[in-house]
Design an enzyme around this catalytic site. Structure first.
Site, PDB file in Angstrom:
ATOM      1  CG  HIS A 249      -2.013  -1.016   1.169  1.00 22.59           C
ATOM      2  ND1 HIS A 249      -3.086  -0.998   2.028  1.00 22.59           N
ATOM      3  CD2 HIS A 249      -2.189  -2.080   0.345  1.00 22.59           C
ATOM      4  CE1 HIS A 249      -3.889  -2.017   1.738  1.00 22.59           C
ATOM      5  NE2 HIS A 249      -3.362  -2.692   0.726  1.00 22.59           N
TER       6      HIS A 249
ATOM      7  CB  CYS B 195      -1.844   1.896   5.903  1.00 25.54           C
ATOM      8  SG  CYS B 195      -1.414   1.082   4.350  1.00 25.54           S
TER       9      CYS B 195
ATOM     10  CD  GLU C 102      -1.799   4.535   3.165  1.00 22.43           C
ATOM     11  OE1 GLU C 102      -1.535   3.702   2.273  1.00 22.43           O
ATOM     12  OE2 GLU C 102      -2.965   4.821   3.506  1.00 22.43           O
TER      13      GLU C 102
ATOM     14  CB  CYS D 229      -6.411  -0.075   4.889  1.00 21.92           C
ATOM     15  SG  CYS D 229      -4.732  -0.753   4.935  1.00 21.92           S
TER      16      CYS D 229
END
Ligand code: ZN
Length: 155
Positions: A52, A85, A54, A82
């Site tokens: 992801h 993250c 991040e 999410c």
């Protein structure tokens, strides 16, 4: 750079990533207004469900600064993180999180992490993921060793 400029950069990264065939997420890590690292969603490109934006940005920032502690940095995410993250942001000790789109915006694009947020709040036996607590005689050994270790790098 100002906060708004840093957020616009995170969003621009997300837009460009979509154009390049990636997911619609971007993140920027900054310190004192200076960009330390950037990340975009690379899940499909890397066949890595943890890639992801991040997490990518945190990995890049930590590598650049040679540290696992980003407590003097802040993160700008094009979308509300999410649960994975968000956990990574806490572990990295970033001192501030800014996000633009919300998890509801993400859900409308079929990135519904509300499911995971709900799962976390449930007792193991109620989760969709079958989860079993398995105890063995050795289960506590890693922590016994860790607690007794005098030269550990605490984090
Ligand atoms: Zn995430």
């Amino acid at each position: 750079m100002k906060k708004e400029e840093l957020m616009r950069r995170a969003i621009a990264l997300a837009v460009e990533n979509v154009r390049q065939g990636g997911g619609p997420f971007g993140a920027v890590i900054a310190r004192n207004g200076e960009i330390i690292a950037e990340g975009v969603n690379r899940v499909t490109a890397h066949n890595d469900p943890t890639a992801h934006a991040e997490v990518q940005a945190i990995r890049a920032a930590c590598e650049k600064l040679s540290t696992f502690d980003l407590s003097d940095c802040e993160i700008y995410a094009s979308c509300e993180p999410c649960p994975m993250c968000l956990g990574a942001i806490y572990w990295a000790r970033l001192h501030h999180l800014f996000f633009a789109a919300t998890q509801h915006d993400a859900a409308e694009a079929n990135f519904d992490d509300a499911f995971i947020y709900r799962e976390i709040a449930l007792p193991h036996s109620f989760r969709h993921l079958p989860t079993e607590h398995m105890t063995t005689a050795e289960a506590g050994e890693p922590f016994r060793l860790w607690n007794a270790k005098t030269d550990k790098v605490a984090y």
